[in-house]
Write an enzyme that holds these catalytic residues in place. Structure first.
Site, mmCIF file in Angstrom:
data_model
loop_
_atom_site.group_PDB
_atom_site.id
_atom_site.type_symbol
_atom_site.label_atom_id
_atom_site.label_comp_id
_atom_site.label_asym_id
_atom_site.label_seq_id
_atom_site.Cartn_x
_atom_site.Cartn_y
_atom_site.Cartn_z
ATOM 1 N N ASP A 136 5.669 30.295 -39.249
ATOM 2 C CA ASP A 136 5.556 30.160 -37.796
ATOM 3 C C ASP A 136 4.924 31.388 -37.160
ATOM 4 O O ASP A 136 5.093 31.635 -35.964
ATOM 5 C CB ASP A 136 6.952 29.949 -37.181
ATOM 6 N N ASP A 195 15.424 33.348 -46.773
ATOM 7 C CA ASP A 195 14.694 34.034 -45.712
ATOM 8 C C ASP A 195 13.635 34.940 -46.317
ATOM 9 O O ASP A 195 13.665 35.246 -47.521
ATOM 10 C CB ASP A 195 15.660 34.850 -44.843
ATOM 11 N N ASP A 197 13.023 38.019 -46.473
ATOM 12 C CA ASP A 197 13.348 39.285 -47.124
ATOM 13 C C ASP A 197 14.243 39.102 -48.346
ATOM 14 O O ASP A 197 14.701 40.091 -48.920
ATOM 15 C CB ASP A 197 14.021 40.234 -46.136
ATOM 16 N N ASP A 289 22.564 27.249 -39.043
ATOM 17 C CA ASP A 289 23.158 27.165 -40.375
ATOM 18 C C ASP A 289 24.642 26.822 -40.301
ATOM 19 O O ASP A 289 25.130 25.954 -41.029
ATOM 20 C CB ASP A 289 22.944 28.479 -41.133
#
Length: 496
Positions: A136, A195, A197, A289
């Site tokens: 995004d 994610d 990282d 989540d």
């Protein structure tokens, strides 16, 4: 000739009216203290003690359970059916389920290579793995870099797809939801979410997928986070202490006792059928989540936490990034509690004690009371009682309870036990920010749905270009849900 300086005389009174401000304030204080201040402060003490006892009993309960779990509970592979998946000479790779790996990104200049590389190096048959990079990003240069990295891995035979959207509607939840709608993932049974990282080990899927394959009532397998930059500074050490307690105790207790806990948003594997049955991803709060986890649990699905299955990640290393992250983590659960409490109460598929656990323990005590008691009791009420000696705070509430809570929190990170004093100061400083965010979520006011992507510095943490990379990351990642007018630094720190 030296001119004499003019002298100004401030009269003590005008027309007989005394202007001794200190004396006036003292007189007003003495007048209102006994009938107003003392009763109100006594009430505040009683309420704060009640909240402190709730938090204390919750921590002691979880401490007892985690001891029992470690000493007497069977290991996950003994409690659940677990058979490692192996290659079959006749069937080939067909006995392996098709797994989708989703990597949501937003201007992740510093970490996109690491996360994509870790996903592509997962030990799983290539023809049974689909990697989906959900980008995004708003920076065209970064989008081009991410796409080139995907193409590079695709040229090596990896089934990786670079996916973009026209708008960022729904933020991360919107990206994940959009990714599941693609035709090329319809044959996937499970989805692993990382994610940008996060760096899973190559055997991540082989150690987790068999639990889902052998136990059709399990919807989610959650792994533990490990932090590559925990030793960077005191800020990251404090975060490590809080998060280690969360994973070592809270997640383990929820998994062992009620097969329920909050999905951490990453480093977890979902059964896609469970996601669909629960209603899919929703963006009504900033904790999409946790929202999905609660809805799936209300439909009877079970969750499994694997403490020995770990994924490396990065902690926010700047106070600005950490403040925005904590606002989202404090505001979102409170807002979700407001929206789902009655749905949980009315649900008929979940047992009574599981409802009590979710409403009282999971939401009310941990997500609301824990923030409020730290701020109101330890930062406001107790200091005020020093000015009003008529109000008494029992020693068990002022000393013993917070001491036990602090000691219990250290079990997750034994190596940092010598930093407990700094952790107390750190938590007290952050308590105002978290309490404010909690009220914003409960009242659904102002910044309740604000989403700020946590900046990530990646490998720049350990090199001389940290400042330059950090400034670039801040510029790219500090995009808010709604535009705001420029404010002074003092005002920004006061309201953020």
């Amino acid at each position: 000739m030296v001119e004499s300086q003019p002298k100004f005389f401030i009269p003590d009174s005008i027309n007989g009216v005394n202007f001794d401000v200190a004396a006036q304030i003292k007189m007003v204080w003495e007048v209102i203290k006994a009938p107003l201040i003392v009763p109100l402060l006594n009430l505040a003490v009683y309420i704060s003690l009640a909240m402190a006892l709730m938090l204390f009993m919750e921590r002691v309960y979880m401490g007892i359970v985690i001891i029992l779990v470690k000493l007497f509970w069977k290991k996950p592979h003994q409690r659940y059916k677990f058979e490692p998946l192996q290659d079959d000479e006749e069937l080939g790779n067909s006995n392996y389920p098709v797994v989708l790996v989703q990597i949501p990104m937003f201007n992740e200049k510093e970490v996109y290579k690491v996360s994509i590389g870790a996903a592509c190096n997962l030990s799983w048959p290539v023809d049974r793995l689909v990697i989906q990079v959900l980008d995004d990003s708003t920076d065209p240069t970064i989008k081009q870099m991410v796409e080139m990295e995907c193409n590079r891995w695709a040229s090596k035979g990896i089934n990786i797809v670079y996916q973009i959207r026209e708008t960022r509607g729904g933020y991360k939840a919107g990206a994940l939801k959009e990714g599941l709608k693609r035709n090329y993932v319809k044959h996937c049974e499970y989805v692993a979410i990382f994610d940008a990282d996060f760096r899973p080990e190559p055997d991540f899927l082989r150690r987790s997928i068999p639990f889902l394959v052998g136990n059709p009532d399990i919807a989610l397998v959650q792994a533990r986070w490990r932090f590559v930059n925990s030793d960077e500074c005191l800020l990251t050490r404090m975060q490590e202490m809080s998060l280690d307690y969360h994973f070592t105790v809270e997640q383990e207790v929820g998994s062992a006792t009620h097969a329920f806990f909050g999905f951490n948003g990453t480093a977890g594997i979902w059964r896609i059928a469970a996601i669909n049955e629960a209603g899919g991803w929703k963006d009504r709060t900033t904790v999409e989540d946790m929202d999905l986890a609660v809805r799936a649990s209300l439909r009877g699905w079970k969750f499994l936490y694997l403490g020995d299955l770990q994924a490396k990640s990065e902690l926010p290393s700047t106070l600005r990034a950490f403040r925005f992250q904590q606002h989202r983590w404090s505001c979102g659960p409170a807002n979700l509690f407001r929206k789902m409490v009655m749905e949980i109460v009315r649900n008929k598929k979940v047992k009574f004690w599981k409802k009590v656990y979710v409403i009282y323990s999971f939401f009310f005590v941990r997500k609301i009371i824990a923030h409020m008691v730290t701020f109101f009791f330890y930062c406001v009420v107790i200091p005020l009682t020093i000015l009003v000696p008529e109000v008494h705070v029992p020693i068990w509430g002022a000393v013993y309870i917070p001491s036990v809570i602090t000691i219990l929190n250290s079990v997750g990170t034994p190596r940092s036990i010598h930093l407990l004093f700094y952790w107390i100061l750190f938590e007290n400083v952050m308590s105002l920010h978290r309490t404010k965010a909690t009220f914003i979520g409960l009242l659904e006011y102002g910044r309740a749905n604000e989403w700020v992507v946590t900046e990530k510095l990646g490998d720049s943490v350990n090199n001389n270009n940290k400042n330059k990379s950090g400034d670039a990351a801040k510029k790219n990642n500090a995009i808010k849900a709604t535009p705001k007018k420029t404010r002074s630094k003092f005002v920004e720190r006061s309201v953020s």
